[in-house]
Write a protein that holds these residues in place. Structure first.
Motif, short mmCIF file in Angstrom:
data_model
loop_
_atom_site.label_atom_id
_atom_site.label_comp_id
_atom_site.label_asym_id
_atom_site.label_seq_id
_atom_site.Cartn_x
_atom_site.Cartn_y
_atom_site.Cartn_z
N LYS A 103 -57.44 40.72 23.72
CA LYS A 103 -56.38 41.28 22.86
C LYS A 103 -56.64 42.75 22.56
N THR A 104 -57.91 43.07 22.32
CA THR A 104 -58.27 44.47 22.07
C THR A 104 -58.02 45.30 23.32
N ILE A 105 -58.32 44.74 24.47
CA ILE A 105 -58.09 45.44 25.74
C ILE A 105 -56.59 45.66 25.94
N ASP A 106 -55.78 44.63 25.56
CA ASP A 106 -54.31 44.77 25.66
C ASP A 106 -53.84 45.98 24.85
N ASP A 107 -54.32 46.08 23.63
CA ASP A 107 -53.89 47.15 22.72
C ASP A 107 -54.38 48.52 23.17
N ASN A 108 -55.63 48.62 23.61
CA ASN A 108 -56.23 49.92 23.94
C ASN A 108 -55.94 50.39 25.36
N VAL A 109 -56.00 49.50 26.35
CA VAL A 109 -55.90 49.93 27.74
C VAL A 109 -54.56 49.52 28.36
N GLY A 110 -54.11 48.35 28.03
CA GLY A 110 -52.85 47.86 28.59
C GLY A 110 -52.92 46.37 28.88
N GLU A 111 -51.70 45.75 28.98
CA GLU A 111 -51.65 44.31 29.18
C GLU A 111 -52.23 43.87 30.53
N LYS A 112 -52.07 44.74 31.52
CA LYS A 112 -52.59 44.41 32.84
C LYS A 112 -54.09 44.17 32.79
N TYR A 113 -54.83 45.02 32.10
CA TYR A 113 -56.28 44.87 31.99
C TYR A 113 -56.65 43.72 31.06
N GLY A 114 -55.82 43.46 30.08
CA GLY A 114 -56.03 42.30 29.21
C GLY A 114 -55.91 41.00 30.00
N ASP A 115 -54.96 40.97 30.95
CA ASP A 115 -54.81 39.79 31.81
C ASP A 115 -56.04 39.60 32.71
N TYR A 116 -56.59 40.71 33.18
CA TYR A 116 -57.84 40.63 33.95
C TYR A 116 -58.96 40.02 33.11
N ALA A 117 -59.04 40.44 31.87
CA ALA A 117 -60.07 39.92 30.98
C ALA A 117 -59.86 38.42 30.73
#
Length: 178
Positions: A103-117
């Protein structure tokens, strides 16, 4: 005349020297020999009985060796099971940490990277489940199969793990010195 007597003396001396040797040889031949006329009727005889307790000691030694081996094997399996359980729990915790940070990755970097996480967290979680589901014997057989299929990769992995373990031990020793 003197010449004739000398050869006679020499031949007498030689003959006298040969006679004692012949007597010695004859003496050796007449030494008593074993009687071989007796034949055995049985092929093998039983061994003489051992002292009291000797058979018990031998049996106890075999039992002790087998018992020691069984105890060592049981202890090793127990330690491996505990290590497997701890590793499974640690991997599950890692999966949760990755999932929480998605969720933090979604907010800071983007949803695409949050999906990777999230997909990484799912992969780690499924690995933890597989690890917890397998028995130690199955894991050992899997490792043997892997080493047979690709020994170069196994040796490389062992070298990397050895390097990492040595670095961890060294850093732990450096922390104690400080």
């Amino acid at each position: 005349m003197a010449e004739v007597k000398k050869p006679t003396i020499k031949s007498t001396t030689k003959a006298a020297a040969k006679k004692p040797a012949a007597k010695k040889a004859a003496t050796k031949k007449t030494a008593p020999q074993k009687d071989t006329s007796e034949t055995r009727t049985t092929k093998a005889q039983k061994a003489a009985p051992l002292k009291a307790g000797a058979t018990k000691a031998a049996a106890t030694k075999k039992d002790t060796t087998g018992d020691f081996k069984d105890r060592a094997l049981t202890k090793a399996k127990s330690a491996a099971s505990q290590g497997k359980e701890r590793t499974g729990n640690a991997i599950e915790n890692l999966s949760k940490i990755i999932e929480d940070s998605a969720k933090t990755i979604d907010d800071n970097v983007g949803e695409k990277y949050g999906d990777y996480a999230r997909s990484a967290a799912d992969a780690v979680s499924s690995f933890a489940e597989k690890l917890n589901a397998k028995e130690i014997d199955e894991m050992v057989e899997d490792a043997r199969g892997f080493v047979r299929k690709s020994p170069a990769v196994a040796i490389g992995a062992a070298a990397v793990v050895g390097f990492l373990v040595s670095r961890l031990i060294k850093s732990g020793m450096d922390d104690r010195d400080a």
